[in-house]
Design a protein around this motif. Structure first.
Motif, PDB file in Angstrom:
ATOM      1  N   UNK A 129       0.843  -1.196   0.000  1.00 41.31           N
ATOM      2  CA  UNK A 129       0.000   0.000   0.000  1.00 41.31           C
ATOM      3  C   UNK A 129       0.883   1.252   0.000  1.00 41.31           C
ATOM      4  N   UNK A 130       0.320   2.375  -0.446  1.00 42.74           N
ATOM      5  CA  UNK A 130       1.029   3.647  -0.411  1.00 42.74           C
ATOM      6  C   UNK A 130       0.584   4.453   0.808  1.00 42.74           C
ATOM      7  N   UNK A 131       1.566   4.959   1.545  1.00 38.54           N
ATOM      8  CA  UNK A 131       1.244   5.751   2.733  1.00 38.54           C
ATOM      9  C   UNK A 131       1.861   7.142   2.597  1.00 38.54           C
ATOM     10  N   UNK A 132       1.174   8.138   3.124  1.00 37.74           N
ATOM     11  CA  UNK A 132       1.661   9.507   3.046  1.00 37.74           C
ATOM     12  C   UNK A 132       2.741   9.729   4.099  1.00 37.74           C
ATOM     13  N   UNK A 133       3.848  10.363   3.682  1.00 38.55           N
ATOM     14  CA  UNK A 133       4.955  10.630   4.606  1.00 38.55           C
ATOM     15  C   UNK A 133       5.307  12.113   4.563  1.00 38.55           C
ATOM     16  N   UNK A 134       5.936  12.585   5.625  1.00 38.00           N
ATOM     17  CA  UNK A 134       6.340  13.987   5.694  1.00 38.00           C
ATOM     18  C   UNK A 134       7.545  14.230   4.788  1.00 38.00           C
ATOM     19  N   UNK A 135       7.628  15.439   4.173  1.00 40.52           N
ATOM     20  CA  UNK A 135       8.747  15.793   3.299  1.00 40.52           C
ATOM     21  C   UNK A 135       9.711  16.689   4.064  1.00 40.52           C
ATOM     22  N   UNK A 136      10.981  16.302   4.101  1.00 42.81           N
ATOM     23  CA  UNK A 136      11.986  17.092   4.806  1.00 42.81           C
ATOM     24  C   UNK A 136      12.301  18.376   4.037  1.00 42.81           C
TER      25      UNK A 136
END
Length: 436
Positions: A129-136
């Motif tokens: 599955x694709x999960x949303x992650x924070x962008x540095x």
């Protein structure tokens, strides 16, 4: 024929070798052997138990885990010129007790069956599955290091240098010629600007998607989508769990309206699906069969006191056959097994054609018998018809519930879409008012 001399032979086989032990009531082959061999329906393999006495050291070493065992049993007539009987059971040695020594008597108990060991682990499948992650911040900075403006400015400067070179190469060019050349360079700049902006916008969008979403791998229970047939589920589970499957002939190969999830042991899951399809499950030989237990059976044995029946049938009903299930005992007969069709008459009551449901064979130092449960054929067919009707009714209920749920979900989606449209329309009207 007259049942006079009982016998039992045990064969043990390994790597091209074979040894056998004979037990009957004539010396010197009156060896002490005991055996129990149950036969039932279901997915739990029936375990046979064999005990041999008066073994020599070499004889004891014949029996080792993984070796094959076969047992034949029956009766000879008075002069041993004829017999009835044959193969009772076969299998692979699963376990055995250490040799027991009582004085000079060595004995061993062996447990064996003919079904391979199946993993009891719940079947898990890989899910991505694709999960949303924070962008540095550093990632954003790197992504924007070369901007569209920088590329356009560099191209414009290159074109200016190119134009100056042209002027130097054509000092006598007229003002019209110089104007035409400038238009040519301006057109090239505009084309480049449009091309690079589109390309950069697409690249930026891709980077943004990759930066904000990442693949996540996990393992979940095996599931089947709605509308999957029972037979498809059974065959797939068997394949994944390496279960040796025989024929699959379901009485009711219904479709699962809400899908199906395997949340337990593979064999238990197959049993659950088979029950829903109103079909028996039985282990025969080294395979698992899902079919009516009487499939392929013919009523050839007429069991009565003259042919081996040694007890009057006693009621043994569990409620499934309206008091028509009975238990009886007979001399060891290889024909008595799960699904066998037998005519039974104890001399007091004629039960007619009957179906053998389960039982257990026993051979001791003094007896050779089989205790079994049976039900008259007509009562068996009636019970099966009733259970099939119930299975179809349950499937119809599940289908109706699934349709209702689908209808309600569509209605909810419609309400959500209409609410979203209203919000968008409201935002557009506000923007129009602010421009005025």
């Amino acid at each position: 024929m007259n049942f006079v001399h009982r016998y039992l032979r045990v064969y043990v086989k390994w790597s091209g070798h074979q040894k056998h032990f004979l037990s009957w009531d004539k010396a010197p082959n009156n060896r002490s052997i005991e055996m129990t061999s149950p036969f039932t329906t279901g997915v739990n393999p029936d375990m046979n138990s064999l005990t041999l006495y008066n073994l020599t050291k070499d004889e004891f070493n014949y029996f080792q885990k993984g070796r094959q065992v076969a047992i034949t049993a029956g009766f000879y007539n008075a002069d041993a010129s004829a017999k009835n009987g044959g193969l009772i059971t076969t299998g692979t040695i699963k376990s055995m007790t250490p040799i027991a020594l009582d004085g000079v008597d060595r004995s061993i108990q062996i447990n064996f069956n003919h079904f391979p060991d199946i993993s009891e682990d719940v079947i898990k499948v890989k899910k991505v599955t694709k999960v949303k992650v924070a962008v540095k911040a550093s990632a954003r900075k790197k992504a924007g290091a070369v901007s569209v403006s920088d590329l356009i400015s560099a191209y414009s400067k290159a074109k200016t240098v190119e134009y100056k070179k042209w002027l130097n190469a054509h000092p006598k060019a007229t003002s019209h010629q110089r104007g035409q050349k400038q238009k040519e360079f301006t057109k090239a700049r505009k084309a480049y600007n449009s091309k690079i902006r589109k390309k950069y916008a697409k690249k930026s969008k891709t980077k943004k998607a990759q930066a904000h979403y990442a693949k996540q791998i996990h393992y979940a229970n095996l599931s089947y989508k709605k509308g999957t047939k029972a037979s498809t589920i059974i065959k797939d589970i068997a394949k994944r769990a390496h279960i040796p499957l025989g024929s699959v002939k379901l009485n009711y190969d219904h479709k699962y309206a809400n899908g199906f999830t395997v949340s337990g042991k593979p064999l238990s899951a197959i049993k659950k699906v088979a029950d829903g399809a109103n079909t028996d499950v039985v282990i025969e030989g080294s395979k698992l069969y899902i079919r009516e237990i009487t499939t392929g059976q013919k009523a050839t044995l007429k069991l009565n006191p003259e042919t081996g029946l040694i007890s009057h049938p006693a009621p043994s009903d569990d409620g499934a056959y309206d008091g028509q299930k009975f238990e009886a005992q007979a001399l060891m007969r290889k024909e008595i097994k799960v699904g066998a069709l037998v005519y039974i008459d104890d001399g007091v009551k004629n039960y007619g054609k009957c179906v053998i449901l389960s039982g257990q064979r026993e051979y001791t130092t003094s007896t050779s018998t089989v205790t079994f449960q049976f039900v008259p054929y007509n009562a068996y067919k009636k019970a099966k018809a009733a259970s099939l009707k119930k299975a179809k009714a349950n499937a119809a209920k599940d289908k109706a519930k699934a349709k209702l749920k689908e209808k309600n979900d569509r209605a909810k989606d419609k309400v959500k879409k209409e609410a979203t449209k209203k919000k968008r329309k409201k935002r557009k009207s506000k923007k129009g008012d602010s421009k005025k």
